[in-house]
Design a protein around this motif. Sequence first.
Motif: not given
Lengths: 434, 324
Positions: A195-208
């Motif tokens: 879940a942590s990597f999902l939260v981080a990964g999707l947030s990073a995707w948004r920040l890109l």
Amino acid sequence: MDAGDALLLARAQFGLNIAFHILFPTISIALAWYLIGFRVKYARTQDPQWLATYHLWVKIFALTFAMGVVSGITMSFQFGTNWPGYMLKVGNIAGPLLGYEVLTAFFLEATFLGVMLFGMERVSSRVHIFSSVMVAAGTTLSAFWILALNSWMHTPQGHVMDGSALIAGDWAQVIFNPSFPYRFTHMMLASGLTASFLVAGLSAWRLLKAPQDPGALKTLRAGVLVAAIIAPLQVFVGDLHGLNTLEHQPAKIAAVEAIWNTQKGVPLVLFAIPNEETKRNDFAIEVPKLASFVLKHDLDAELQGLDAFAPDHPPVAPVFFAFRLMVGVGMLMLALAWFGAWWMRKRTPPGWLLWAFAGMTFSGWIATLSGWLVTEIGRQPWLVTGILRTEDALGRVPDAALGASFAGYLLVYGVMLVAYVVVLTHLAREGAQP
Amino acid sequence: MTLDLPLIFALLMGAAILAYVVLDGYDLGVGMLMPAATDHEQDVMVASIGPFWDANETWLVLGVGILLIAFPAAHGYILGALYLPVAAMLAGLMLRGVAFELRVKALGWHAELWNWLFWFGSFLASFAQGYMLGRYLTAFQPGWGYALFSLLVGAALCGGYVLLGATWLILRTEGELQKKARAWTKWGLLWVALGVALVSLATPMVSELVRNKWFDFPRTLGLMVLPLATLAAWLWVWVSLGKSDWKPFAGAVAIYVLAFAGLAYSVFPYVVLGWLTIWDAAAHPSALKVTLFGVVLVLPFLIGYTVFAYRVFRGKAKAGLYGH
């Protein structure tokens, strides 16, 4: 079709279903607790940004939960159809454990989910948070019961024979069997990491897409920080789980480390191609005596090889490779989480770091699935260690029905999985809109 | 006094299946009615069932779970014989459950696709359930006649779920959609009349066991209470249409309870008709006892928070509570 093919098809179908199912609880168990964090943040700060963040992640949770529910219903049917021998032999133990999961967990989470998703304007903030806690408690309880049963299948105790079937002698012993505390903790931490990597990964995707999005920056930090704390714990617990397995299921460890012959001062095989024909490792890269040291904390200790269990040992290659995949992905998660947490202490994340997290969005799935393959294939040829062989639990479903339904499930799962990933990345790119 | 554990679990299983049929029945029915509504009405319809459908489907897991726990031999046999319709039902439930979420989250033609899959999944699951009921009542005998009978039961159950869904919409919506729901209710009533009549006439014809239980004077006279009460409930729905928001739904539920009682009477004490009784198929008493303990402990809480959830969402449904 002969019995071997039917066995393969029945196992492949159940394996496909359970592998597909586990993807979603692995996320939702820990994501439910993340949501409580976001929800409480909003209640305390009244900051609309946190409300928007909560709304975004509640959508992702609802979709994940729905995927888990519908694929889980399938499993309640397949226990009896694909493995009737299982229920006849150990149904008096497996049945009540599954029953407690339905009674204490499924209704709790499903009912309060309605209030959590749709009731924010209809109930007080306190009742809404309470409902969210009940959903999270339900997901965790569900994991408790199913892992109690799964652990019992690996390290059974507390049962007595009654005719040809088993009954429970002591339920506390059945539930708290030797591998349960380790497996449960290991799985909870796996869910936390996934879940942590999902939260981080999707947030990073948004920040890109939107580098200035303050909500996504907050959730990225939250995901990375939690992962940085959990990842080393997982290494520690994983090691304890391995030592527990060595004690109770030594054949599984022999397959994990590809130790063909019982010997002293066993080398750790970093890479090899295990050869079932010649019973040795081809192209092996080894570190002398390290396996003895890792498993017994003594360079010259003796380890049992697969020869000690022949012919009842698991297939070596899949267990060996799945274990290395799990550990490899786990180490990558640890490294990235620590590096990211260190980098982001004072700086905003640059593009390449965001790409790294976005690329690791679903890494938890790979680690969880390969870990599951290690433990389940590692138990073969047993379905319940020492009690029931997998081949003896097989059902008598007509081959044509198995084949047709297998193709159907494959199609439906494929469509669902693609839709899930597409919608998640789409939601993430849109971001949290206050 | 010793408890007749298999009997208790047969009653619990019956209660769980009945709860499932009524509860998931209304949301499957709403799903099947989607193509007959406008875009905005569809959103209201989905909003009316959104908070409940997860929990409604959990009753199916409980029903099948009790079959698995309490009557493991029957679980393998019945679900093995129904393997393909079960797979079809599960595929329907899966598509539908995911479409619930995706129809508002997907874009463009994708959203249209999921809307269609929501309807199709609801229909497939309902039809498969009716087909399974038909196969079960004819003891899984092979032959075209039995297959045709099962297909008819499948169609009738779809109509029955439409009745539940339409009366649910009368209860939970207002205005134009409520008017439409009243018209749908009439169609549902006709299908239910056809379905109940079909099953009531055909089941005794295909099964001697069932025939002997119903046509045994003077017991038959007493049993006539069931069809008469069903007819009364049917008329009550028809008459109260347009006069009351809740009576049609209550009447539809009553039809289900009565029809279910009739089926239960036909089948009891068998769990596989004519072959396995509940006592033959029962699990070991130790497993039943420990499960019963859990049921008794948890049931009050379960009922409590279910009532709480329905109270939170009482009143008329509005579109866009969630997903915007």
